[in-house]
Design a protein around this motif. Structure first.
Motif, PDB file in Angstrom:
ATOM      1  N   VAL A  46      47.410  51.057  33.694  1.00  0.00           N
ATOM      2  CA  VAL A  46      47.506  50.921  35.155  1.00  0.00           C
ATOM      3  C   VAL A  46      46.248  51.451  35.823  1.00  0.00           C
ATOM      4  CG1 VAL A  46      48.776  51.682  37.189  1.00  0.00           C
ATOM      5  CG2 VAL A  46      50.017  50.950  35.157  1.00  0.00           C
ATOM      6  N   VAL A  47      45.706  52.545  35.274  1.00  0.00           N
ATOM      7  CA  VAL A  47      44.493  53.143  35.856  1.00  0.00           C
ATOM      8  C   VAL A  47      43.238  52.498  35.275  1.00  0.00           C
ATOM      9  CG1 VAL A  47      43.217  55.280  36.193  1.00  0.00           C
ATOM     10  CG2 VAL A  47      45.720  55.301  36.246  1.00  0.00           C
ATOM     11  N   ALA A  48      43.094  52.591  33.941  1.00  0.00           N
ATOM     12  CA  ALA A  48      41.869  52.104  33.298  1.00  0.00           C
ATOM     13  C   ALA A  48      41.781  50.582  33.351  1.00  0.00           C
ATOM     14  CB  ALA A  48      41.814  52.579  31.848  1.00  0.00           C
ATOM     15  N   GLY A  49      42.896  49.888  33.153  1.00  0.00           N
ATOM     16  CA  GLY A  49      42.867  48.433  33.175  1.00  0.00           C
ATOM     17  C   GLY A  49      42.458  47.885  34.523  1.00  0.00           C
ATOM     18  N   SER A  50      42.908  48.527  35.589  1.00  0.00           N
ATOM     19  CA  SER A  50      42.506  48.086  36.925  1.00  0.00           C
ATOM     20  C   SER A  50      41.014  48.306  37.153  1.00  0.00           C
ATOM     21  CB  SER A  50      43.321  48.830  37.984  1.00  0.00           C
ATOM     22  OG  SER A  50      44.708  48.585  37.831  1.00  0.00           O
ATOM     23  N   ALA A  51      40.504  49.437  36.651  1.00  0.00           N
ATOM     24  CA  ALA A  51      39.067  49.692  36.778  1.00  0.00           C
ATOM     25  C   ALA A  51      38.259  48.688  35.954  1.00  0.00           C
ATOM     26  CB  ALA A  51      38.752  51.124  36.341  1.00  0.00           C
ATOM     27  N   PHE A  52      38.721  48.397  34.741  1.00  0.00           N
ATOM     28  CA  PHE A  52      38.019  47.426  33.905  1.00  0.00           C
ATOM     29  C   PHE A  52      38.074  46.024  34.511  1.00  0.00           C
ATOM     30  CE2 PHE A  52      39.115  50.239  30.044  1.00  0.00           C
ATOM     31  CZ  PHE A  52      38.036  51.064  30.346  1.00  0.00           C
ATOM     32  N   PHE A  53      39.188  45.693  35.158  1.00  0.00           N
ATOM     33  CA  PHE A  53      39.298  44.401  35.823  1.00  0.00           C
ATOM     34  C   PHE A  53      38.236  44.260  36.904  1.00  0.00           C
ATOM     35  CE2 PHE A  53      40.982  42.243  39.621  1.00  0.00           C
ATOM     36  CZ  PHE A  53      41.078  40.952  39.131  1.00  0.00           C
ATOM     37  N   ALA A  54      38.077  45.302  37.716  1.00  0.00           N
ATOM     38  CA  ALA A  54      37.079  45.253  38.793  1.00  0.00           C
ATOM     39  C   ALA A  54      35.662  45.204  38.234  1.00  0.00           C
ATOM     40  CB  ALA A  54      37.251  46.465  39.711  1.00  0.00           C
ATOM     41  N   VAL A  55      35.381  46.024  37.228  1.00  0.00           N
ATOM     42  CA  VAL A  55      34.030  46.067  36.656  1.00  0.00           C
ATOM     43  C   VAL A  55      33.709  44.764  35.937  1.00  0.00           C
ATOM     44  CG1 VAL A  55      32.576  47.219  34.954  1.00  0.00           C
ATOM     45  CG2 VAL A  55      34.031  48.569  36.474  1.00  0.00           C
ATOM     46  N   ALA A  56      34.638  44.262  35.120  1.00  0.00           N
ATOM     47  CA  ALA A  56      34.383  43.030  34.374  1.00  0.00           C
ATOM     48  C   ALA A  56      34.242  41.832  35.310  1.00  0.00           C
ATOM     49  CB  ALA A  56      35.503  42.798  33.367  1.00  0.00           C
ATOM     50  N   THR A  57      35.067  41.775  36.342  1.00  0.00           N
ATOM     51  CA  THR A  57      34.962  40.666  37.294  1.00  0.00           C
ATOM     52  C   THR A  57      33.615  40.685  38.001  1.00  0.00           C
ATOM     53  OG1 THR A  57      37.365  40.714  37.642  1.00  0.00           O
ATOM     54  CG2 THR A  57      36.029  39.581  39.285  1.00  0.00           C
ATOM     55  N   ALA A  58      33.193  41.862  38.434  1.00  0.00           N
ATOM     56  CA  ALA A  58      31.884  41.966  39.090  1.00  0.00           C
ATOM     57  C   ALA A  58      30.762  41.600  38.136  1.00  0.00           C
ATOM     58  CB  ALA A  58      31.685  43.386  39.626  1.00  0.00           C
ATOM     59  N   ALA A  59      30.863  42.034  36.869  1.00  0.00           N
ATOM     60  CA  ALA A  59      29.815  41.723  35.896  1.00  0.00           C
ATOM     61  C   ALA A  59      29.729  40.226  35.626  1.00  0.00           C
ATOM     62  CB  ALA A  59      30.081  42.479  34.595  1.00  0.00           C
ATOM     63  N   VAL A  60      30.879  39.565  35.502  1.00  0.00           N
ATOM     64  CA  VAL A  60      30.875  38.124  35.248  1.00  0.00           C
ATOM     65  C   VAL A  60      30.313  37.365  36.445  1.00  0.00           C
ATOM     66  CG1 VAL A  60      32.373  36.131  34.885  1.00  0.00           C
ATOM     67  CG2 VAL A  60      32.736  38.203  33.551  1.00  0.00           C
ATOM     68  N   LEU A  61      30.703  37.745  37.643  1.00  0.00           N
ATOM     69  CA  LEU A  61      30.187  37.071  38.836  1.00  0.00           C
ATOM     70  C   LEU A  61      28.677  37.260  38.971  1.00  0.00           C
ATOM     71  CD1 LEU A  61      32.989  37.871  41.448  1.00  0.00           C
ATOM     72  CD2 LEU A  61      32.600  35.735  40.201  1.00  0.00           C
ATOM     73  N   VAL A  62      28.200  38.465  38.699  1.00  0.00           N
ATOM     74  CA  VAL A  62      26.754  38.712  38.763  1.00  0.00           C
ATOM     75  C   VAL A  62      26.034  37.891  37.703  1.00  0.00           C
ATOM     76  CG1 VAL A  62      24.973  40.463  38.387  1.00  0.00           C
ATOM     77  CG2 VAL A  62      26.950  40.981  39.807  1.00  0.00           C
TER      78      VAL A  62
END
Length: 272
Positions: A46-62
């Motif tokens: 719930v904590v780490a997965g949400s953070a990884f979702f935000a980081v991975a999404t930003a990395a893919v978009l960039v």
């Protein structure tokens, strides 16, 4: 198919999770480390997965935005590495309830940034990482959050005798009274007041019974999450594995020729 048979077949298809043994006795199940390990695994996502979702999404978009610019190839490769690092942490988190998930990324065979970019962006494992970290995050987050939303209040109810006397609840007339109200907190709907020690002990016993059986649901949710993680984050199966096994086994298709027969029987003779 009947619902009990369907549930049984789905439960059998889940990974066993070596650190989540299942006990037939509900009380032993509640007191075993299994539901607590499962709780840590689900709460961690719930904590780490949400953070990884935000980081991975930003990395893919960039990476997608800057992939067309030659001067930003290093940034694109870095975006892929960010996604890989997030997936590696998720593989390691499986240690809470099982062994770490294995991995196998495609090796870089060409030198330079173009070679790195080609190897990273054409690796099927990278897309499987994105599927787990980004596409399946809403489903996994909903699964874990709903499970914890049921499980944690039951644990709080078991501990009612320890803290009910220290809580002030608002009544329907606007005043406050010592105790806990099971129901609407404003006192306008149906509910039960827990303001005495006997009432707290009875409610705690009822919550304990519910928690004993809810521990199975917590473990099942952790096993389901682990099954999804294994399906996407471990190396994909080799489609030629069965053929390679047949070729490696002794037989007419074996690459090593059979040993020649020696002795009188090799020339058609008979032993006496």
């Amino acid at each position: 198919m009947p619902i009990p048979s369907l549930v049984a077949s789905l439960a059998a298809s889940l990974l066993p999770a070596r650190r989540l043994p299942r006990h037939g006795n509900p009380l032993r199940m509640l007191l075993s480390p299994a539901p607590w390990r499962a709780t840590g695994y689900l709460a961690g996502y719930v904590v780490a997965g949400s953070a990884f979702f935000a980081v991975a999404t930003a990395a893919v978009l960039v990476g997608i935005v800057f992939s067309q610019l030659t001067v930003t190839l290093a940034l694109t490769v870095g975006s892929v590495w960010v996604v890989r690092c997030c997936a590696q942490v998720e593989r390691g988190r499986a240690l809470l309830i099982d062994v770490p998930i294995p991995y196998a990324y495609q090796e870089v065979t060409e030198a330079g940034f173009v070679g790195h970019l080609k190897a990273r962006c054409t690796d099927p494992v990278f897309y499987r990482d994105c599927c787990y970290l980004i596409l399946l995050h809403p489903f996994l987050l909903l699964l874990d959050a709903l499970t914890l939303a049921i499980w944690l209040p039951l644990l709080a109810g078991v501990s009612l005798p320890l803290w009910f006397w220290a809580v002030d609840c608002r009544q329907a007339d606007g005043s406050f009274a010592d105790g806990v109200r099971l129901g609407r907190s404003d006192g306008t709907g149906p509910g039960i007041w827990i303001d005495t020690w006997p009432a707290a002990l009875i409610a705690s016993a009822a919550f304990l019974v519910l928690a004993m059986y809810a521990s199975y649901a917590v473990v099942a949710a952790a096993r389901l999450h682990l099954t999804v993680a294994h399906t996407l984050l471990r190396p994909p199966p080799d489609p030629l594995a069965e053929a390679k096994h047949v070729l490696a086994a002794p037989g007419p298709l074996s690459p090593t020729p059979p040993r020649p027969v020696t002795g009188p029987t090799a020339h058609g003779g008979h032993r006496t």
